[in-house]
Scaffold this motif. Structure first.
Motif, PDB file in Angstrom:
ATOM      1  N   GLY A 179       0.826  -1.201   0.000  1.00  0.00           N
ATOM      2  CA  GLY A 179       0.000   0.000   0.000  1.00  0.00           C
ATOM      3  C   GLY A 179       0.856   1.245   0.000  1.00  0.00           C
ATOM      4  O   GLY A 179       1.417   1.613   1.030  1.00  0.00           O
ATOM      5  N   MET A 180       0.978   1.920  -1.169  1.00  0.00           N
ATOM      6  CA  MET A 180       1.851   3.078  -1.291  1.00  0.00           C
ATOM      7  C   MET A 180       1.074   4.387  -1.226  1.00  0.00           C
ATOM      8  O   MET A 180       1.310   5.328  -1.982  1.00  0.00           O
ATOM      9  CB  MET A 180       2.644   2.997  -2.596  1.00  0.00           C
ATOM     10  N   GLY A 181       0.128   4.440  -0.278  1.00  0.00           N
ATOM     11  CA  GLY A 181      -0.479   5.716   0.072  1.00  0.00           C
ATOM     12  C   GLY A 181       0.495   6.509   0.923  1.00  0.00           C
ATOM     13  O   GLY A 181       1.662   6.120   1.093  1.00  0.00           O
ATOM     14  N   PRO A 182       0.070   7.630   1.508  1.00  0.00           N
ATOM     15  CA  PRO A 182       0.992   8.452   2.304  1.00  0.00           C
ATOM     16  C   PRO A 182       1.674   7.709   3.438  1.00  0.00           C
ATOM     17  O   PRO A 182       2.879   7.891   3.664  1.00  0.00           O
ATOM     18  CB  PRO A 182       0.072   9.567   2.828  1.00  0.00           C
ATOM     19  N   VAL A 183       0.948   6.862   4.179  1.00  0.00           N
ATOM     20  CA  VAL A 183       1.579   6.136   5.288  1.00  0.00           C
ATOM     21  C   VAL A 183       2.564   5.098   4.759  1.00  0.00           C
ATOM     22  O   VAL A 183       3.671   4.937   5.285  1.00  0.00           O
ATOM     23  CB  VAL A 183       0.513   5.479   6.190  1.00  0.00           C
ATOM     24  N   GLY A 184       2.192   4.387   3.695  1.00  0.00           N
ATOM     25  CA  GLY A 184       3.088   3.408   3.108  1.00  0.00           C
ATOM     26  C   GLY A 184       4.355   4.033   2.562  1.00  0.00           C
ATOM     27  O   GLY A 184       5.462   3.504   2.736  1.00  0.00           O
ATOM     28  N   LEU A 185       4.218   5.174   1.887  1.00  0.00           N
ATOM     29  CA  LEU A 185       5.404   5.890   1.398  1.00  0.00           C
ATOM     30  C   LEU A 185       6.316   6.257   2.564  1.00  0.00           C
ATOM     31  O   LEU A 185       7.542   6.091   2.494  1.00  0.00           O
ATOM     32  CB  LEU A 185       4.978   7.162   0.654  1.00  0.00           C
ATOM     33  N   GLY A 186       5.705   6.754   3.639  1.00  0.00           N
ATOM     34  CA  GLY A 186       6.495   7.121   4.807  1.00  0.00           C
ATOM     35  C   GLY A 186       7.213   5.934   5.413  1.00  0.00           C
ATOM     36  O   GLY A 186       8.393   6.012   5.764  1.00  0.00           O
ATOM     37  N   ALA A 187       6.513   4.808   5.541  1.00  0.00           N
ATOM     38  CA  ALA A 187       7.126   3.609   6.117  1.00  0.00           C
ATOM     39  C   ALA A 187       8.300   3.140   5.265  1.00  0.00           C
ATOM     40  O   ALA A 187       9.355   2.747   5.791  1.00  0.00           O
ATOM     41  CB  ALA A 187       6.085   2.493   6.246  1.00  0.00           C
ATOM     42  N   ALA A 188       8.138   3.182   3.938  1.00  0.00           N
ATOM     43  CA  ALA A 188       9.212   2.743   3.046  1.00  0.00           C
ATOM     44  C   ALA A 188      10.423   3.671   3.145  1.00  0.00           C
ATOM     45  O   ALA A 188      11.573   3.206   3.211  1.00  0.00           O
ATOM     46  CB  ALA A 188       8.702   2.687   1.609  1.00  0.00           C
ATOM     47  N   GLY A 337      -8.439   8.835  -4.159  1.00  0.00           N
ATOM     48  CA  GLY A 337      -7.296   7.932  -4.162  1.00  0.00           C
ATOM     49  C   GLY A 337      -6.296   8.237  -5.255  1.00  0.00           C
ATOM     50  O   GLY A 337      -5.349   7.468  -5.475  1.00  0.00           O
ATOM     51  N   LYS A 338      -6.459   9.375  -5.933  1.00  0.00           N
ATOM     52  CA  LYS A 338      -5.579   9.736  -7.042  1.00  0.00           C
ATOM     53  C   LYS A 338      -4.601  10.839  -6.646  1.00  0.00           C
ATOM     54  O   LYS A 338      -4.271  11.715  -7.443  1.00  0.00           O
ATOM     55  CB  LYS A 338      -6.416  10.197  -8.245  1.00  0.00           C
ATOM     56  N   SER A 339      -4.132  10.782  -5.435  1.00  0.00           N
ATOM     57  CA  SER A 339      -3.202  11.812  -4.971  1.00  0.00           C
ATOM     58  C   SER A 339      -2.231  11.199  -3.978  1.00  0.00           C
ATOM     59  O   SER A 339      -2.405  10.075  -3.513  1.00  0.00           O
ATOM     60  CB  SER A 339      -3.971  12.955  -4.284  1.00  0.00           C
ATOM     61  N   GLY A 340      -1.199  11.965  -3.674  1.00  0.00           N
ATOM     62  CA  GLY A 340      -0.356  11.649  -2.540  1.00  0.00           C
ATOM     63  C   GLY A 340      -0.966  12.294  -1.307  1.00  0.00           C
ATOM     64  O   GLY A 340      -2.193  12.419  -1.196  1.00  0.00           O
ATOM     65  N   LYS A 341      -0.131  12.722  -0.402  1.00  0.00           N
ATOM     66  CA  LYS A 341      -0.620  13.424   0.788  1.00  0.00           C
ATOM     67  C   LYS A 341      -1.194  14.773   0.385  1.00  0.00           C
ATOM     68  O   LYS A 341      -0.616  15.489  -0.438  1.00  0.00           O
ATOM     69  CB  LYS A 341       0.535  13.623   1.775  1.00  0.00           C
ATOM     70  N   VAL A 342      -2.344  15.130   0.958  1.00  0.00           N
ATOM     71  CA  VAL A 342      -3.003  16.400   0.684  1.00  0.00           C
ATOM     72  C   VAL A 342      -2.974  17.247   1.952  1.00  0.00           C
ATOM     73  O   VAL A 342      -3.282  16.752   3.045  1.00  0.00           O
ATOM     74  CB  VAL A 342      -4.453  16.183   0.208  1.00  0.00           C
ATOM     75  N   ILE A 343      -2.611  18.517   1.797  1.00  0.00           N
ATOM     76  CA  ILE A 343      -2.420  19.414   2.936  1.00  0.00           C
ATOM     77  C   ILE A 343      -3.268  20.665   2.767  1.00  0.00           C
ATOM     78  O   ILE A 343      -3.394  21.202   1.658  1.00  0.00           O
ATOM     79  CB  ILE A 343      -0.937  19.841   3.052  1.00  0.00           C
ATOM     80  N   ILE A 344      -3.848  21.138   3.864  1.00  0.00           N
ATOM     81  CA  ILE A 344      -4.437  22.479   3.934  1.00  0.00           C
ATOM     82  C   ILE A 344      -3.411  23.370   4.625  1.00  0.00           C
ATOM     83  O   ILE A 344      -2.942  23.065   5.720  1.00  0.00           O
ATOM     84  CB  ILE A 344      -5.770  22.457   4.696  1.00  0.00           C
TER      85      ILE A 344
END
Length: 357
Positions: A179-188, A337-344
């Motif tokens: 799972g290469m969502g934001p948390v998965g990217l961070g873990a990797a 689900g078509k983005s990386g991390k989204v920030i305000i």
């Protein structure tokens, strides 16, 4: 000031508030960055009627549990450690301070039904211009980390860091992150800095590409030969650590199947389930399975120090930045689900981020 309230049923609204005044033990932060989290989507944004009770009960407060900002006012009885203009991350759970878990700094596991309050869930969060925070919940944001870095740390990267600590990752390990969502990217990214050889697994082509651009060798989870590929890449043994950030039953099961004997498995992704035959997959392989939720506040402080030492800037997992007034657009995109991390973010921080791209 403006604040974002999640209505459920994939609806948000922007409301007007009076800028609050810090009380005893509190500080007022001018918000600079506040991330969107998958837990917000799953438990508040998507359901027609979000829960109102328990740890994930939403009380109709200003949303956003990944706040990072600058102290602009300090209330009575706040430690002299904190000064106006200090840059801080807000640890997103305020605990009662008295139970055993709180005394260990694990506010996420606070046992108090009334004293435990999560920012953005039971008390006002970071999707606003200002936020009141308890001083005991603050973590110093060290230079040269940005406010957006701090927002990523506040929950997502802190969650990933806790998982790598549970797995005791070192340079001896080969790690598979599903799972290469934001948390998965961070873990990797963290596992790489901890010395491991790391592979990602993701079915979405856009997310695979984003992970590859960050230097993470990422495999196609939809490939019919994916198990054989993983075994081939690991000399026939399989990974020594599997971190599931997908919450998907198929990914969880495959992680158990490809893991080598005596491997450590960490379940991080929320929701879903998994069914497996315990004897051949766990007992006979002598696997260790961990559940990992969120880091403690002391681990978050440690993470900030390590990021500076490693020169790892987590805003690299951010794909989009929006203003408070653009919150509906931000949530719609993140939900796709078509983005990386989204920030305000504040206007100033958004401008800095765009210019750095």
């Amino acid at each position: 000031m403006h604040g974002v309230v999640i209505k459920g049923g994939r609806s948000v609204s922007i409301q007007d508030y009076t800028i609050p005044v810090p009380g005893v033990g509190e500080v007022l932060l001018e918000m600079q960055a506040s991330g969107l989290c998958g837990s917000d989507l799953r438990a508040i944004y998507r359901p027609e009627k979000p829960k109102s009770e328990g740890a994930e009960g939403y009380r109709g407060v200003i949303a956003g549990h990944e706040p990072c900002g600058k102290i602009v006012a300090i209330g009575p009885n706040v430690s002299a450690e904190w000064k106006v203009n200090d840059r801080v991350v807000v640890y997103h759970i305020h605990g009662c301070g008295s139970c055993r878990e709180c005394r260990a700094g694990r506010f996420i596991s606070c046992h108090s039904e009334t004293g435990r309050q999560a920012y953005g869930w039971q008390r006002d969060g970071g999707h606003s211009d200002y936020i009141l925070a308890s001083a005991v919940d603050l973590v110093k944001l060290l230079e040269p980390l940005s406010y957006i870095d701090g927002s990523v740390i506040a929950c997502g990267l802190g969650t990933a860091y806790a998982a790598t600590l549970r797995a005791q990752i070192s340079g001896l390990d080969t790690v598979l992150v599903t799972g290469m969502g934001p948390v998965g990217l961070g873990a990797a990214l963290l596992a790489q800095k901890e010395g491991a050889n790391v592979y990602g697994l993701e079915v979405d082509p856009a997310r695979r590409q984003a992970a590859e651009e960050l230097g993470i060798c990422t495999l196609d989870g939809a490939s019919p030969n994916i198990k054989e590929t993983i075994l081939e890449l690991t000399s026939g043994y399989g990974p020594s650590v599997v971190i599931d950030c997908s919450g998907h039953p198929g990914a969880r099961l495959m992680g158990l199947e490809v893991a080598r004997e005596w491997a450590r498995i960490v379940f991080v992704g929320e929701g879903g389930s998994v069914t497996f035959d315990v004897s051949p997959l766990v007992i006979h392989k002598s696997l260790t399975i961990y559940g990992s939720w969120v880091c403690s506040i002391s681990q978050m402080e440690q993470l900030v120090e390590n990021l500076v030492k490693w020169k790892l800037f987590p805003e690299k997992v951010v794909s989009h930045v929006f203003s408070v007034q653009e919150a509906e657009k931000a949530y719609t995109l993140f939900d796709s689900g078509k983005s990386g991390k989204v920030i305000i973010a504040s206007e100033e921080e958004a401008k800095r981020w765009k210019e750095s791209k």
